[in-house]
Write an enzyme that holds these catalytic residues in place. Structure first.
Site, PDB file in Angstrom:
ATOM      1  N   ILE A 136       0.840  -1.200   0.000  1.00 18.94           N
ATOM      2  CA  ILE A 136       0.000   0.000   0.000  1.00 18.94           C
ATOM      3  C   ILE A 136       0.876   1.250   0.000  1.00 18.94           C
ATOM      4  O   ILE A 136       1.709   1.419   0.891  1.00 18.94           O
ATOM      5  CB  ILE A 136      -0.921   0.019   1.237  1.00 18.94           C
ATOM      6  CG1 ILE A 136      -1.730  -1.272   1.323  1.00 18.94           C
ATOM      7  CG2 ILE A 136      -1.840   1.225   1.193  1.00 18.94           C
ATOM      8  CD1 ILE A 136      -2.498  -1.424   2.618  1.00 18.94           C
ATOM      9  N   LYS A 205       5.358   0.712  13.086  1.00 18.09           N
ATOM     10  CA  LYS A 205       4.792   1.376  11.923  1.00 18.09           C
ATOM     11  C   LYS A 205       4.142   2.703  12.305  1.00 18.09           C
ATOM     12  O   LYS A 205       4.224   3.686  11.557  1.00 18.09           O
ATOM     13  CB  LYS A 205       3.787   0.441  11.252  1.00 18.09           C
ATOM     14  CG  LYS A 205       4.449  -0.803  10.675  1.00 18.09           C
ATOM     15  CD  LYS A 205       3.438  -1.844  10.235  1.00 18.09           C
ATOM     16  CE  LYS A 205       4.129  -3.086   9.693  1.00 18.09           C
ATOM     17  NZ  LYS A 205       3.177  -4.165   9.345  1.00 18.09           N
TER      18      LYS A 205
END
Length: 433
Positions: A136, A205
């Protein structure tokens, strides 16, 4: 006339590294056309040179430091995993002026500043799209597409293992342990799933996303973290009755303190999400990230967040950019850290709580429980009682309140004689009241 090849070193030949090498080899002509010069794999570093690795044997080496230092290597692709060894290799490459592409979120979450400083000093590129949400595209839009906007919030599902487990529990009614075992059998969970199920992977993340979105260095240690190991099938059933589901969310946002100070919140935890929220329908091992910016509004990025080929896609996108910069003499975006915002403690964040408790089935229980919320100015939104006798269960959902007040309330509930056990405490996201 063929341009001089751009030399590439690949560190690691696991699921991602193998796919990077395969795609580079099979599509060599396309990559040359896109870049302006051919890419030449100078070597592939592996831990052990044994067996048939599916690549020419002469490319393999068990000396990654020597490979990184070679004069014919212009770009280093790091897909080893871990922190200590990759850190040394990546720093060495950057200090030598070689561009680096890495998918290593744990490394970046701890040492982004050090690596960015080394890249800036030697005028090398550091790309890491693959470190967050696999295929993504999230990092590049935040760094480049939204560079002229003000990002206020980045929230999403960034760990496929936990999303698979929670989705399966929701669909089948199975408990956590059973579903985790099934995830392991299907290859969605590692033999040691701690990094995933306890939220460490998502926290790394979140640190990367917060750093980029808010122009501030944020490390994994700055991120508040909870995992999913305490989620029960009862929690998911109750969530359904509230028109919600449960997802492990990474949330990074700007907040303003009561004193008017701008701060950052970076947090990871399982939360109830209303079924009409775009993240509620993201199931299985898929990831999704929602970005809220002042001018652009709400943007959603959705797709495969892990796996060899999807992650390799992100790595190769970065490789093309770095190679073009080498060929044309440009540079990728530098680290932006000018804002230097402080990370707010979790207690200062306004959240909503879902509290499930086993209680004594006798008169006055609800009033006693409600009084503990009232003492701390926590307003109750809904109350539900399920069962009777020894199995009586009380579920309370609150309005927005300071997380510290909600935490203190839960601690006080556990001391009440009428509360047998506080079974679950979850936050509710995706609402504003």
């Amino acid at each position: 006339m063929t341009s001089k090849p751009i030399g590439v070193a690949v560190l690691g030949l696991g699921n991602v590294g193998s796919e990077v090498v395969r795609i580079l080899t099979e599509n060599a002509e396309d990559f040359e056309a896109r870049i302006g010069a051919p890419l030449a794999i100078r070597g592939i570093a592996v831990r052990r040179i044994d067996g048939d690795r599916g690549v020419p044997a002469e490319l393999l080496t068990d000396d990654p430091a020597e490979l990184v230092g070679r004069d014919d290597v212009d770009i280093v692709v790091e897909v080893l995993g871990g922190i200590d060894i990759p850190r040394k290799l990546v720093l060495s490459a950057l200090e030598k002026g070689k561009s680096v592409i890495t998918a290593n979120k744990a490394l970046l979450a701890e040492y982004t500043g050090e690596l960015a400083d080394a890249a800036e000093k030697s005028r090398a590129d550091l790309y890491f799209e693959a470190a967050v949400a696999g295929a993504i595209p999230v990092v590049r839009p935040l760094m480049q597409s939204l560079a002229g906007d003000r990002v206020n919030k980045v929230a999403g599902i960034v760990n496929g293992t936990t999303n698979f487990i929670l989705s399966a529990m929701d669909e089948t009614g199975a408990d956590y342990a059973e579903t985790l075992a099934e995830a392991g059998r299907l290859g969605y969970a590692e033999a040691d799933p701690t990094a995933d199920v306890e939220g460490y992977d998502a926290a790394s993340k979140a640190a990367i996303l917060a750093s980029i979105a808010f122009h501030t260095r944020v490390t994994a240690g700055d991120v508040y973290r909870e995992g999913i190991s305490k989620i029960t099938s009862d929690d998911l059933e109750t969530a359904k009755s509230l028109d919600c589901t449960i997802k492990l969310l990474a949330i990074c946002e700007r907040i303003v303190t009561p004193k008017g100070k701008e701060r950052i919140s970076a947090r990871v935890y399982p939360a109830l999400v209303p079924l009409n929220h775009p993240l509620a329908s993201v199931n299985g091992a898929f990831n999704a990230v929602v970005v809220e910016a002042e001018a652009a509004g709400r943007l959603m990025f959705y797709g495969q967040g892990a796996g060899g080929a999807p992650t390799a896609s992100a790595v190769l996108g970065d490789l093309v950019m770095a190679a073009r910069n080498k060929f044309y003499g440009g540079r990728g975006p530098l680290e932006s850290k000018y804002a230097k915002l402080k990370v707010a403690p979790m207690g200062d964040i306004l959240t909503r709580y879902y509290v499930s408790m086993q209680v004594a089935d006798k008169p006055g229980v609800l009033a006693t429980v409600a009084a503990e919320f009232s003492k701390r100015d926590v307003s109750i939104s809904t109350v539900r009682q399920q069962g009777s006798g020894d199995g009586a269960r009380l579920v309370v959902v609150t309005h927005l309140a300071a997380d510290s007040a909600l935490s203190d309330t839960v601690a006080s509930l556990e001391q009440l004689d009428v509360v047998v056990h506080v079974a679950s405490v979850l936050r509710l996201e995706g609402t504003t009241v």
